[in-house]
Design a protein around this motif. Sequence first.
Motif, PDB file in Angstrom:
ATOM      1  N   LYS A 254       0.829  -1.203   0.000  1.00  0.00           N
ATOM      2  CA  LYS A 254       0.000   0.000   0.000  1.00  0.00           C
ATOM      3  C   LYS A 254       0.865   1.256   0.000  1.00  0.00           C
ATOM      4  O   LYS A 254       0.547   2.232  -0.700  1.00  0.00           O
ATOM      5  N   GLU A 255       1.936   1.229   0.783  1.00  0.00           N
ATOM      6  CA  GLU A 255       2.823   2.399   0.857  1.00  0.00           C
ATOM      7  C   GLU A 255       3.388   2.731  -0.530  1.00  0.00           C
ATOM      8  O   GLU A 255       3.434   3.902  -0.932  1.00  0.00           O
ATOM      9  N   LEU A 256       3.791   1.709  -1.280  1.00  0.00           N
ATOM     10  CA  LEU A 256       4.350   1.929  -2.619  1.00  0.00           C
ATOM     11  C   LEU A 256       3.293   2.469  -3.575  1.00  0.00           C
ATOM     12  O   LEU A 256       3.567   3.376  -4.371  1.00  0.00           O
ATOM     13  N   LEU A 257       2.078   1.905  -3.500  1.00  0.00           N
ATOM     14  CA  LEU A 257       1.003   2.371  -4.365  1.00  0.00           C
ATOM     15  C   LEU A 257       0.608   3.812  -4.045  1.00  0.00           C
ATOM     16  O   LEU A 257       0.328   4.608  -4.949  1.00  0.00           O
ATOM     17  N   LEU A 258       0.564   4.159  -2.764  1.00  0.00           N
ATOM     18  CA  LEU A 258       0.231   5.527  -2.365  1.00  0.00           C
ATOM     19  C   LEU A 258       1.309   6.505  -2.818  1.00  0.00           C
ATOM     20  O   LEU A 258       1.006   7.623  -3.257  1.00  0.00           O
ATOM     21  N   GLU A 259       2.562   6.077  -2.712  1.00  0.00           N
ATOM     22  CA  GLU A 259       3.664   6.932  -3.155  1.00  0.00           C
ATOM     23  C   GLU A 259       3.563   7.199  -4.660  1.00  0.00           C
ATOM     24  O   GLU A 259       3.748   8.334  -5.118  1.00  0.00           O
ATOM     25  N   LYS A 260       3.250   6.143  -5.420  1.00  0.00           N
ATOM     26  CA  LYS A 260       3.103   6.323  -6.872  1.00  0.00           C
ATOM     27  C   LYS A 260       1.905   7.215  -7.186  1.00  0.00           C
ATOM     28  O   LYS A 260       1.982   8.092  -8.068  1.00  0.00           O
ATOM     29  N   LEU A 261       0.799   7.009  -6.480  1.00  0.00           N
ATOM     30  CA  LEU A 261      -0.387   7.839  -6.700  1.00  0.00           C
ATOM     31  C   LEU A 261      -0.072   9.309  -6.438  1.00  0.00           C
ATOM     32  O   LEU A 261      -0.445  10.186  -7.226  1.00  0.00           O
ATOM     33  N   ASN A 262       0.612   9.580  -5.341  1.00  0.00           N
ATOM     34  CA  ASN A 262       0.962  10.968  -5.009  1.00  0.00           C
ATOM     35  C   ASN A 262       1.876  11.580  -6.054  1.00  0.00           C
ATOM     36  O   ASN A 262       1.700  12.735  -6.456  1.00  0.00           O
ATOM     37  N   ASP A 263       2.850  10.799  -6.508  1.00  0.00           N
ATOM     38  CA  ASP A 263       3.766  11.296  -7.537  1.00  0.00           C
ATOM     39  C   ASP A 263       3.018  11.561  -8.840  1.00  0.00           C
ATOM     40  O   ASP A 263       3.241  12.583  -9.495  1.00  0.00           O
ATOM     41  N   ASP A 264       2.135  10.636  -9.205  1.00  0.00           N
ATOM     42  CA  ASP A 264       1.410  10.773 -10.471  1.00  0.00           C
ATOM     43  C   ASP A 264       0.475  11.980 -10.465  1.00  0.00           C
ATOM     44  O   ASP A 264       0.357  12.678 -11.478  1.00  0.00           O
ATOM     45  N   MET A 265      -0.191  12.206  -9.332  1.00  0.00           N
ATOM     46  CA  MET A 265      -1.211  13.251  -9.302  1.00  0.00           C
ATOM     47  C   MET A 265      -0.706  14.596  -8.782  1.00  0.00           C
ATOM     48  O   MET A 265      -1.315  15.628  -9.091  1.00  0.00           O
ATOM     49  N   TRP A 266       0.398  14.594  -8.013  1.00  0.00           N
ATOM     50  CA  TRP A 266       0.825  15.850  -7.388  1.00  0.00           C
ATOM     51  C   TRP A 266       2.273  16.229  -7.684  1.00  0.00           C
ATOM     52  O   TRP A 266       2.679  17.359  -7.400  1.00  0.00           O
ATOM     53  N   GLY A 267       3.052  15.323  -8.238  1.00  0.00           N
ATOM     54  CA  GLY A 267       4.423  15.660  -8.609  1.00  0.00           C
ATOM     55  C   GLY A 267       5.251  16.167  -7.449  1.00  0.00           C
ATOM     56  O   GLY A 267       5.405  15.492  -6.429  1.00  0.00           O
ATOM     57  N   ASP A 268       5.785  17.371  -7.599  1.00  0.00           N
ATOM     58  CA  ASP A 268       6.658  17.945  -6.578  1.00  0.00           C
ATOM     59  C   ASP A 268       5.935  18.213  -5.260  1.00  0.00           C
ATOM     60  O   ASP A 268       6.575  18.421  -4.222  1.00  0.00           O
ATOM     61  N   GLU A 269       4.601  18.221  -5.284  1.00  0.00           N
ATOM     62  CA  GLU A 269       3.830  18.471  -4.070  1.00  0.00           C
ATOM     63  C   GLU A 269       3.458  17.182  -3.331  1.00  0.00           C
ATOM     64  O   GLU A 269       2.717  17.220  -2.348  1.00  0.00           O
ATOM     65  N   ALA A 270       3.954  16.044  -3.789  1.00  0.00           N
ATOM     66  CA  ALA A 270       3.562  14.749  -3.222  1.00  0.00           C
ATOM     67  C   ALA A 270       3.813  14.676  -1.723  1.00  0.00           C
ATOM     68  O   ALA A 270       2.976  14.181  -0.953  1.00  0.00           O
ATOM     69  N   THR A 271       4.962  15.165  -1.275  1.00  0.00           N
ATOM     70  CA  THR A 271       5.289  15.107   0.155  1.00  0.00           C
ATOM     71  C   THR A 271       4.329  15.953   0.965  1.00  0.00           C
ATOM     72  O   THR A 271       3.913  15.560   2.067  1.00  0.00           O
ATOM     73  N   ARG A 272       3.942  17.092   0.449  1.00  0.00           N
ATOM     74  CA  ARG A 272       3.014  17.980   1.162  1.00  0.00           C
ATOM     75  C   ARG A 272       1.640  17.347   1.322  1.00  0.00           C
ATOM     76  O   ARG A 272       0.932  17.609   2.299  1.00  0.00           O
ATOM     77  N   VAL A 273       1.242  16.528   0.350  1.00  0.00           N
ATOM     78  CA  VAL A 273      -0.053  15.859   0.442  1.00  0.00           C
ATOM     79  C   VAL A 273      -0.098  14.967   1.671  1.00  0.00           C
ATOM     80  O   VAL A 273      -1.080  14.937   2.414  1.00  0.00           O
ATOM     81  N   GLU A 274       0.981  14.229   1.914  1.00  0.00           N
ATOM     82  CA  GLU A 274       1.028  13.322   3.058  1.00  0.00           C
ATOM     83  C   GLU A 274       1.096  14.073   4.380  1.00  0.00           C
ATOM     84  O   GLU A 274       0.677  13.558   5.412  1.00  0.00           O
ATOM     85  N   GLN A 275       1.621  15.278   4.363  1.00  0.00           N
ATOM     86  CA  GLN A 275       1.761  16.058   5.591  1.00  0.00           C
ATOM     87  C   GLN A 275       0.522  16.866   5.922  1.00  0.00           C
ATOM     88  O   GLN A 275       0.405  17.407   7.020  1.00  0.00           O
ATOM     89  N   LYS A 276      -0.419  16.935   4.989  1.00  0.00           N
ATOM     90  CA  LYS A 276      -1.590  17.787   5.176  1.00  0.00           C
ATOM     91  C   LYS A 276      -2.485  17.351   6.337  1.00  0.00           C
ATOM     92  O   LYS A 276      -2.885  18.182   7.151  1.00  0.00           O
ATOM     93  N   PRO A 277      -2.843  16.052   6.456  1.00  0.00           N
ATOM     94  CA  PRO A 277      -3.718  15.658   7.581  1.00  0.00           C
ATOM     95  C   PRO A 277      -3.016  15.851   8.922  1.00  0.00           C
ATOM     96  O   PRO A 277      -1.783  15.953   9.002  1.00  0.00           O
ATOM     97  N   THR A 278      -3.799  15.873   9.994  1.00  0.00           N
ATOM     98  CA  THR A 278      -3.230  15.984  11.337  1.00  0.00           C
ATOM     99  C   THR A 278      -2.448  14.727  11.679  1.00  0.00           C
ATOM    100  O   THR A 278      -2.624  13.676  11.049  1.00  0.00           O
ATOM    101  N   ALA A 279      -1.597  14.829  12.693  1.00  0.00           N
ATOM    102  CA  ALA A 279      -0.782  13.683  13.111  1.00  0.00           C
ATOM    103  C   ALA A 279      -1.668  12.502  13.491  1.00  0.00           C
ATOM    104  O   ALA A 279      -1.371  11.348  13.165  1.00  0.00           O
ATOM    105  N   TYR A 280      -2.773  12.788  14.179  1.00  0.00           N
ATOM    106  CA  TYR A 280      -3.645  11.705  14.613  1.00  0.00           C
ATOM    107  C   TYR A 280      -4.298  11.023  13.414  1.00  0.00           C
ATOM    108  O   TYR A 280      -4.399   9.781  13.364  1.00  0.00           O
ATOM    109  N   ASN A 281      -4.738  11.800  12.436  1.00  0.00           N
ATOM    110  CA  ASN A 281      -5.344  11.208  11.245  1.00  0.00           C
ATOM    111  C   ASN A 281      -4.336  10.402  10.445  1.00  0.00           C
ATOM    112  O   ASN A 281      -4.674   9.342   9.887  1.00  0.00           O
ATOM    113  N   ARG A 282      -3.089  10.867  10.381  1.00  0.00           N
ATOM    114  CA  ARG A 282      -2.046  10.102   9.689  1.00  0.00           C
ATOM    115  C   ARG A 282      -1.770   8.797  10.425  1.00  0.00           C
ATOM    116  O   ARG A 282      -1.547   7.754   9.800  1.00  0.00           O
ATOM    117  N   TYR A 283      -1.805   8.854  11.747  1.00  0.00           N
ATOM    118  CA  TYR A 283      -1.600   7.647  12.557  1.00  0.00           C
ATOM    119  C   TYR A 283      -2.726   6.641  12.321  1.00  0.00           C
ATOM    120  O   TYR A 283      -2.468   5.448  12.106  1.00  0.00           O
TER     121      TYR A 283
END
Length: 361
Positions: free
Chosen positions: A217-246
């Motif tokens: 799942k981690e690999l698929l999510l990483e590819k999805l983020n790269d495909d849809m957001w490019g350079d902003e992929a890392t920011r997408v993962e950081q957007k939710p709160t820490a608890y929601n990411r957990y």
Amino acid sequence: MIRKRIFALAGLLVLLALVLVFFERESNLTNDYVFEANSGITLKDVNKARKPVTFNMSDQGFYIEERSPNSDKKKAVEVPSAPRIAGFVSNIDYQTLKFFRYLHRLYAKSGNLEDHLDFVSKRLKQQLPPDEAEKLLKIYREYLQCEIDLAAESAHWAPPGSFQEVLDLLIKHHEFRRRILGVELADALFGAEVKSKEYAVRRSKILVDDDLYGAEKELLLEKLNDDMWGDEATRVEQKPTAYNRYREKLQIYSRDFNELSDDEKSEKINEFRESFFSEEVVQRLEAVDSQIASEKATEEKYFQDQAAILNDSELTAEEKTEAVFALQNETFGDQAESFRRREAIRKGLEALKTQSKSVQK
């Protein structure tokens, strides 16, 4: 009629978002991306498109009330009327779409389409020079007719029953708008909204797939983020709160957890917690875990003792009732009444389920 048709379409889109987690498991979604990383629609655009905005257009001026999606606090912004509305003509985007929806709600009780457009035209001309008002009214007329036609057309479409069908329906809606409004206008108005929904569908599909391990799942999510957001992929993962990411991390590794021992699962969960939270928060979570485990053990011991009482053939029905009542007081103390209420609700629900199954047969 105008209002009912468009609201019916909006209701369908909300329903799509609500039912995603109940759909069947599938292989990878087959559609090409509607809006990928190079589409020009950024994470900033999507975030702004999702932010609630309240318009207030009157003879005294034009105002906007903004608030973050997770807050009830509003930030009132007074904007010079003509320059702000004129911006909708020169820069058509998600904000224009919000303004159009505001206009529709403002005059939703109009008797017919022409009356509605007449009301809107008069109000725009109060705020804008005639030529600017006509330009904006022309775009609004095209948008509104498109939404009316789409609501009528989509009423005959089958409801989705899978992630793939949700994505197909989302694409079908947008292709209809592109065909009627043209690609440039349709993408300008609806692009940020469609990209947000497309990403949600594709991400949800990965998250709830019980056939995948966490690393997959981690690999698929990483590819999805790269495909849809490019350079902003890392920011997408950081957007939710820490608890929601957990919480999402736990969902990602759900299959792994099913194959771990209790000790291994606890160790993995603690590892995730330490990566998201401070030491103080981790300690509080551990305290909650201990409390829940203690309450579970208490209830398990209670039900064992209750079963022994109910199975005692030497006790009368009245004596059993009294003994169970005393056991509840002894086990749960000042929480005994709360426990009895929960048990009454649970038994009531079980009775309803049994009754429903009997009726179905």
